[in-house]
Design an enzyme around this catalytic site. Structure first.
Site, PDB file in Angstrom:
ATOM      1  N   LYS A 297       0.856  -1.192   0.000  1.00  0.00           N
ATOM      2  CA  LYS A 297       0.000   0.000   0.000  1.00  0.00           C
ATOM      3  C   LYS A 297       0.879   1.225   0.000  1.00  0.00           C
ATOM      4  O   LYS A 297       2.031   1.173   0.455  1.00  0.00           O
ATOM      5  CB  LYS A 297      -0.880   0.017   1.254  1.00  0.00           C
ATOM      6  CG  LYS A 297      -2.128   0.853   1.114  1.00  0.00           C
ATOM      7  CD  LYS A 297      -3.256   0.085   0.450  1.00  0.00           C
ATOM      8  CE  LYS A 297      -4.490   0.939   0.279  1.00  0.00           C
ATOM      9  NZ  LYS A 297      -5.651   0.132  -0.122  1.00  0.00           N
TER      10      LYS A 297
HETATM   11  P1  NAD Z   1     -13.131   7.747  -2.591  1.00  0.00           P
HETATM   12  O1  NAD Z   1     -12.107   8.786  -2.355  1.00  0.00           O
HETATM   13  O2  NAD Z   1     -13.648   7.510  -3.962  1.00  0.00           O
HETATM   14  O3  NAD Z   1     -14.423   8.036  -1.642  1.00  0.00           O
HETATM   15  C1  NAD Z   1     -14.327   8.201  -0.259  1.00  0.00           C
HETATM   16  C2  NAD Z   1     -15.699   8.589   0.270  1.00  0.00           C
HETATM   17  O4  NAD Z   1     -15.656   8.623   1.701  1.00  0.00           O
HETATM   18  C3  NAD Z   1     -16.162   9.975  -0.169  1.00  0.00           C
HETATM   19  O5  NAD Z   1     -17.551   9.934  -0.436  1.00  0.00           O
HETATM   20  C4  NAD Z   1     -15.902  10.831   1.054  1.00  0.00           C
HETATM   21  O6  NAD Z   1     -16.758  11.956   1.112  1.00  0.00           O
HETATM   22  C5  NAD Z   1     -16.190   9.843   2.150  1.00  0.00           C
HETATM   23  N1  NAD Z   1     -15.568  10.186   3.431  1.00  0.00           N
HETATM   24  C6  NAD Z   1     -14.274  10.501   3.665  1.00  0.00           C
HETATM   25  N2  NAD Z   1     -14.082  10.777   4.964  1.00  0.00           N
HETATM   26  C7  NAD Z   1     -15.282  10.622   5.561  1.00  0.00           C
HETATM   27  C8  NAD Z   1     -15.737  10.772   6.884  1.00  0.00           C
HETATM   28  N3  NAD Z   1     -14.901  11.120   7.864  1.00  0.00           N
HETATM   29  N4  NAD Z   1     -17.046  10.524   7.145  1.00  0.00           N
HETATM   30  C9  NAD Z   1     -17.895  10.174   6.162  1.00  0.00           C
HETATM   31  N5  NAD Z   1     -17.512  10.015   4.885  1.00  0.00           N
HETATM   32  C10 NAD Z   1     -16.240  10.252   4.591  1.00  0.00           C
HETATM   33  O7  NAD Z   1     -12.539   6.416  -1.956  1.00  0.00           O
HETATM   34  P2  NAD Z   1     -12.878   4.903  -2.340  1.00  0.00           P
HETATM   35  O8  NAD Z   1     -11.927   4.467  -3.382  1.00  0.00           O
HETATM   36  O9  NAD Z   1     -14.345   4.752  -2.549  1.00  0.00           O
HETATM   37  O10 NAD Z   1     -12.446   4.161  -0.992  1.00  0.00           O
HETATM   38  C11 NAD Z   1     -13.295   4.092   0.138  1.00  0.00           C
HETATM   39  C12 NAD Z   1     -12.836   2.965   1.047  1.00  0.00           C
HETATM   40  O11 NAD Z   1     -12.841   1.746   0.311  1.00  0.00           O
HETATM   41  C13 NAD Z   1     -11.403   3.100   1.590  1.00  0.00           C
HETATM   42  O12 NAD Z   1     -11.353   2.510   2.869  1.00  0.00           O
HETATM   43  C14 NAD Z   1     -10.595   2.274   0.624  1.00  0.00           C
HETATM   44  O13 NAD Z   1      -9.380   1.819   1.194  1.00  0.00           O
HETATM   45  C15 NAD Z   1     -11.555   1.130   0.369  1.00  0.00           C
HETATM   46  N6  NAD Z   1     -11.311   0.379  -0.855  1.00  0.00           N
HETATM   47  C16 NAD Z   1     -11.263   1.005  -2.082  1.00  0.00           C
HETATM   48  C17 NAD Z   1     -11.056   0.232  -3.221  1.00  0.00           C
HETATM   49  C18 NAD Z   1     -11.074   0.850  -4.595  1.00  0.00           C
HETATM   50  O14 NAD Z   1     -11.013   0.099  -5.565  1.00  0.00           O
HETATM   51  N7  NAD Z   1     -11.177   2.146  -4.756  1.00  0.00           N
HETATM   52  C19 NAD Z   1     -10.848  -1.139  -3.123  1.00  0.00           C
HETATM   53  C20 NAD Z   1     -10.918  -1.747  -1.867  1.00  0.00           C
HETATM   54  C21 NAD Z   1     -11.148  -0.968  -0.751  1.00  0.00           C
END
Ligand code: NAD
Length: 426
Positions: free
Chosen positions: A116
């Site tokens: 990561k």
């Molecule tokens: P992103 O940046 O696209 O979206 C993040 C979302 O979380 C946004 O809507 C933001 O407003 C919200 N957010 C941030 N801080 C917040 C808070 N304190 N309270 C409420 N909402 C909040 O990110 P993503 O890619 O969707 O990733 C989200 C989660 O999923 C992370 O934990 C990431 O590690 C995990 N994840 C992502 C992927 C991927 O393919 N993108 C894969 C596996 C896991």
């Protein structure tokens, strides 16, 4: 002789998500049989690189950001895991996220280790040109430890296809050859894969459907609440609505919206795309953020950041199934409360593995320069997720453990068997 459990570069009393990961490893160790001999290696990331990321701002001044790349374990293959841009990123957080990638990749059986990366920066405060400079300098600084057969980054919080395109270009320029396979989650025109953008959210849905079947929860008409409406939360919402469920509450950085009859998910997706606050949507009440956790639902999907479900709010949660779209959203203490209350918690290392599964397809397609159809990708994704769920569910029943520990049992055995067979050098 030194065998300190906590390395000197971390604060033992403030381990954050890494502390949660260590507790999860401790919980699985009794189930590993003879492979427990190697379990300590899961508590020690293989390689950590900390880099300075200096960039020139648009006003001509120079500023510095802290960047990391952690390769937690490469016993089963090259490192694989996303890159996060966030002002609060810490080394302990990136270590935990890398550890969860090791477990996730083994749990679904893709041939990667876990890694990561992160940059401690608030991208909302940068212009597009500054964001590009941060991305390129960070990529260049970590360039000597990444590569298609070494470690393959991907998007995570606040990083996207465009950023992956810049990463691929920077690495390729430095190498003197185009290397599409160095990152996944790229634009389609740069060797990206169809289906990648929605893969994590789709995987959350596929796993949710399998879990619902075990618990006799119908998807049609089910009430869903989602925290985080980015790449993961948005795509998961769309899949649930397509299957007849209604998304009744959503929370993101702008606030929390609620409508017990169902929110207009298409409108939310348009707002998200436009970068507008979700609280601007019509047909919903804006409620206090803390009230989000008490809403009665069938599915609760944390899809934002780590450590959102804690001792403080776990007891108030009234749902039947939690699908961890985010990595590490639940602390160990909260996990115990949820399980005691009869809530089925499908852990991150299983529920959100759809993204890395299609990243694996992207990497394979880039190697062969032969690209599959979206139908083929989705079919293969669904099959891998459903098979992983079924075998982990059976492990849970057999060992009488939670789905989280069952996932760790399946995954850690695979990682440590590889560790054992490779042997210890020298
Ligand atoms: P992103 O940046 O696209 O979206 C993040 C979302 O979380 C946004 O809507 C933001 O407003 C919200 N957010 C941030 N801080 C917040 C808070 N304190 N309270 C409420 N909402 C909040 O990110 P993503 O890619 O969707 O990733 C989200 C989660 O999923 C992370 O934990 C990431 O590690 C995990 N994840 C992502 C992927 C991927 O393919 N993108 C894969 C596996 C896991």
């Amino acid at each position: 002789m030194s065998n300190h459990p906590i390395p000197s570069y971390l604060q033992a009393d403030n381990l954050g998500p890494w502390g949660v990961f260590l507790q999860q490893v401790d919980r699985v160790t009794p189930y590993l049989g003879e492979l427990a001999y190697w379990a300590e290696s899961l508590k020690r990331p293989k390689r950590i690189l900390i880099v300075d990321v200096p960039i020139k701002l648009d006003d001509g001044s120079v500023t510095h950001f802290e960047g990391y790349r952690v390769q937690h374990n490469t016993s089963r293959g090259p490192g694989k895991g996303g890159v996060r841009f966030h002002q609060d990123v810490t080394l302990a957080e990136v270590m935990a996220l890398a550890g969860w990638m090791t477990v996730k990749n083994a749990a679904i059986g893709v041939p990667f280790g876990g890694a990561k990366g992160g940059v401690r920066v608030d991208p909302r405060r940068l212009s597009l040109a500054e964001l590009e400079r941060v991305t390129r300098r960070y990529t260049s600084e970590i360039g000597f430890i990444i590569g298609p057969d070494k470690d393959i980054p991907a998007p995570d919080v606040n990083t996207n296809e465009r950023i992956m395109g810049w990463m691929m270009d920077t690495y390729s320029v430095n190498q003197g050859r185009t290397s599409t396979g160095v990152v996944t989650g790229k634009p389609i025109s740069l060797g990206g894969s169809l289906g990648r953008r929605d893969a994590t959210g789709r995987g959350v849905f596929v796993i949710g459907r399998a879990a619902a079947a075990k618990r006799n929860v119908p998807i049609d008409g089910a009430r869903v609440a989602i925290q985080g409406f980015g790449n993961v939360g948005g795509a998961a919402a769309e899949c649930f609505v397509e299957a007849g469920a209604k998304v009744i509450a959503v929370q993101d950085v702008s606030g929390t919206i609620y409508n017990p009859r169902g929110l207009d998910v298409q409108q939310l997706l348009s707002l998200q795309k436009a970068g507008a606050p979700l609280t601007h949507c019509t047909g919903a009440d804006v409620i206090a953020d803390d009230d989000f956790w008490g809403i009665e639902t069938d599915f609760l999907i944390p899809a934002a950041l780590e450590q959102q479900i804690t001792e403080a709010n776990a007891g108030r949660i009234r749902t039947r199934i939690i699908l961890e779209g985010a990595n590490g959203p639940t602390t160990t203490e909260a996990d115990d409360i949820l399980n005691a209350n009869g809530i089925l918690v499908v852990p991150d290392v299983l529920a959100n593995a759809g993204g890395v599964t299609v990243s694996y397809f992207e990497w394979v397609q880039d190697f062969s320069s032969y690209f599959w159809t979206e139908d083929e990708i989705n079919r293969r994704l669904d099959r891998i997720m459903e098979e992983a769920f079924a075998s982990i569910w059976d492990t849970g029943l057999r060992e009488k453990v939670t789905l989280r520990t069952a996932t760790f049992i399946v995954a850690c055995k695979r990682v440590l068997e590889a560790r054992h067979l490779r042997g210890l050098y020298p």
